[in-house]
Design a protein around this motif. Structure first.
Motif, PDB file in Angstrom:
ATOM      1  N   GLU A   1       0.876  -1.177   0.000  1.00  0.00           N
ATOM      2  CA  GLU A   1       0.000   0.000   0.000  1.00  0.00           C
ATOM      3  C   GLU A   1       0.913   1.227   0.000  1.00  0.00           C
ATOM      4  OE1 GLU A   1      -3.333   0.652  -0.533  1.00  0.00           O
ATOM      5  OE2 GLU A   1      -2.357   2.597  -0.675  1.00  0.00           O
TER       6      GLU A   1
ATOM      7  N   THR B   1      -0.936  -0.147  -4.670  1.00  0.00           N
ATOM      8  CA  THR B   1      -1.876   0.572  -3.811  1.00  0.00           C
ATOM      9  C   THR B   1      -3.269   0.039  -4.109  1.00  0.00           C
ATOM     10  OG1 THR B   1      -2.795   2.729  -3.182  1.00  0.00           O
ATOM     11  CG2 THR B   1      -2.254   2.439  -5.492  1.00  0.00           C
ATOM     12  N   LYS B   2      -4.132   0.145  -3.124  1.00  0.00           N
ATOM     13  CA  LYS B   2      -5.543  -0.188  -3.389  1.00  0.00           C
ATOM     14  C   LYS B   2      -6.105   0.741  -4.450  1.00  0.00           C
ATOM     15  CE  LYS B   2      -8.457   1.343  -0.375  1.00  0.00           C
ATOM     16  NZ  LYS B   2      -9.140   2.390  -1.180  1.00  0.00           N
TER      17      LYS B   2
ATOM     18  N   HIS C   1      -8.478  10.888  -0.616  1.00  0.00           N
ATOM     19  CA  HIS C   1      -8.030   9.498  -0.458  1.00  0.00           C
ATOM     20  C   HIS C   1      -7.537   8.940  -1.792  1.00  0.00           C
ATOM     21  CE1 HIS C   1      -7.644   5.440   0.980  1.00  0.00           C
ATOM     22  NE2 HIS C   1      -8.605   4.995   0.190  1.00  0.00           N
ATOM     23  N   SER C   2      -8.277   9.246  -2.851  1.00  0.00           N
ATOM     24  CA  SER C   2      -7.863   8.772  -4.172  1.00  0.00           C
ATOM     25  C   SER C   2      -6.513   9.373  -4.549  1.00  0.00           C
ATOM     26  CB  SER C   2      -8.928   9.160  -5.202  1.00  0.00           C
ATOM     27  OG  SER C   2      -8.745   8.441  -6.392  1.00  0.00           O
TER      28      SER C   2
ATOM     29  N   CYS D   1      -3.648   7.755  -2.554  1.00  0.00           N
ATOM     30  CA  CYS D   1      -3.295   6.433  -3.092  1.00  0.00           C
ATOM     31  C   CYS D   1      -2.428   6.586  -4.350  1.00  0.00           C
ATOM     32  CB  CYS D   1      -4.554   5.636  -3.437  1.00  0.00           C
ATOM     33  SG  CYS D   1      -5.502   5.077  -2.017  1.00  0.00           S
TER      34      CYS D   1
ATOM     35  N   THR E   1      -2.898  -2.468  -8.599  1.00  0.00           N
ATOM     36  CA  THR E   1      -3.949  -1.738  -7.895  1.00  0.00           C
ATOM     37  C   THR E   1      -5.214  -2.596  -7.850  1.00  0.00           C
ATOM     38  OG1 THR E   1      -4.839  -0.688  -9.902  1.00  0.00           O
ATOM     39  CG2 THR E   1      -3.052   0.463  -8.766  1.00  0.00           C
TER      40      THR E   1
END
Lengths: 261, 84
Positions: free
Chosen positions: A93, A111-112, A137-138, A141, A164
């Motif tokens: 992550e 990353t997620k 958050h996006s 990431c 991802t």
């Protein structure tokens, strides 16, 4: 040649024990690494993570994963990371891992990721706190992914993969309802890949999507959600770039070097 | 006089049940097609598909349901894609 096996969205529940293991046991013949592109569990519980761990523990190839939104559902993402880590899985992550493969260095940054949408139709960091938090958050990431990819370049990896859960491009969402694209991915991930450079992007999340896509900068993208590929995993053959020769390094005892950023 | 709940809302309530319940299913397409409800996508097992369709018959009782739900394969691939 580097042989990459990848699958996402396996959604294992407590009743799924042993479903994928027979196919995974063949990986030594066909792949050098297994990538898991998130949504490994159904509800994101630790009990389900243990089922995932049993499916992949002791495989003949290194296993590298990112988590997906399902793996966050029970707020147990840290415990899930620990359970998978105990089984030998590198859970990324905003971080990267280098795996020596046949005299070359394969780098994987992961990353997620998150949603937000794609150019011309994307969400902005504006308005209510929850909306700003969503976009932030996006962005976080994507920035973590870009940092991790740059580190892999600095560490002279001949081949770099961006792993991802959410999609970096709309191409691989073809088949999904257009209205939900902003919940399936973000162009920020593609921008990170194009800025830092990558040889392949692998993601999941879009069950009704398509396998093939490409970022605006030319990075090939593959949606490996299991409902899309219809198999236990997909296999891609990559050819290390001649412009970035591998440097001789001493592998760690586990065969991989990990960097958290 | 009670009016029947619009089908669109019943579909959304079904989707909520799919996502929030034991199935945790967010990957199926559920939408109105003419006078019928289409459920389409891929699920992990035949038993899981039965549970999805049982829930659909309960939540969407009285509506025609067209299901095109396939079970995902778990076999190893027989080919690789070469990325030169």
């Amino acid at each position: 040649m580097i042989r990459v096996a990848a699958v996402g969205d396996i959604h294992l529940g407590e009743d799924s024990r042993g479903v994928l293991r027979p196919a995974f046991d063949t990986l030594g013949e066909s792949a050098d690494v297994l990538l898991l592109a998130g949504d490994l569990t159904r509800h994101g519980t630790v009990a389900e993570a243990r089922v995932v761990a049993e499916e992949v523990e002791g495989l003949p190839v290194p296993v590298v994963a990112v988590l997906g939104n399902h793996d966050y559902h029970d707020d147990a993402q840290h415990a899930i990371t620990e359970v998978l880590g105990d089984a030998g899985v590198e859970v990324l992550e905003g971080s990267s891992v280098v795996i020596p493969v046949q005299g070359t260095r394969l780098g994987i940054a992961g990353t997620k990721g998150f949603g937000g949408g794609f150019p011309g139709r994307s969400a902005g960091e504006f308005g209510e706190p929850v909306m700003k938090a969503f976009v932030r958050h996006s962005r976080d990431c994507a920035q973590g992914l870009e940092r991790a990819l740059r580190e892999l370049a600095d560490r002279e990896c001949t081949t770099r993969i961006a792993l991802t859960h959410f999609s970096p491009v709309p191409d691989t969402l073809a088949g999904e309802p257009l209205e939900i694209f902003p919940f399936l991915g973000s162009y920020l991930l593609a921008e990170a890949m194009d800025e830092a450079g990558a040889d392949l992007a692998v993601h999941g999340h879009a069950h009704l999507g398509a396998e093939h896509g490409v970022t605006p900068g030319g990075v090939r993208v593959r949606n490996v959600a299991q409902p899309v590929i219809g198999k236990a995993f997909a296999i891609y053959h990559l050819h290390p770039s001649a412009q970035k020769p591998a440097t001789a390094t001493q592998p760690s005892p586990t065969g991989s070097e990990r960097v958290r950023t | 006089m009670n009016t029947p709940e619009p089908t669109e809302y019943r579909i959304e309530h079904f989707r909520d049940r799919l996502a929030g319940g034991e199935l945790a299913e967010l990957g199926l397409l559920v939408e109105l097609r003419g006078a019928s409800v289409l459920i389409r996508g891929s699920v992990p097992s035949a038993a899981y598909r039965d549970r999805v369709l049982d829930l659909a018959r309960t939540e969407l009782a009285g509506l025609a349901i067209h299901a095109d739900v396939v079970v995902a394969g778990h076999a190893q691939p027989d080919r690789a894609e070469d990325l030169p």
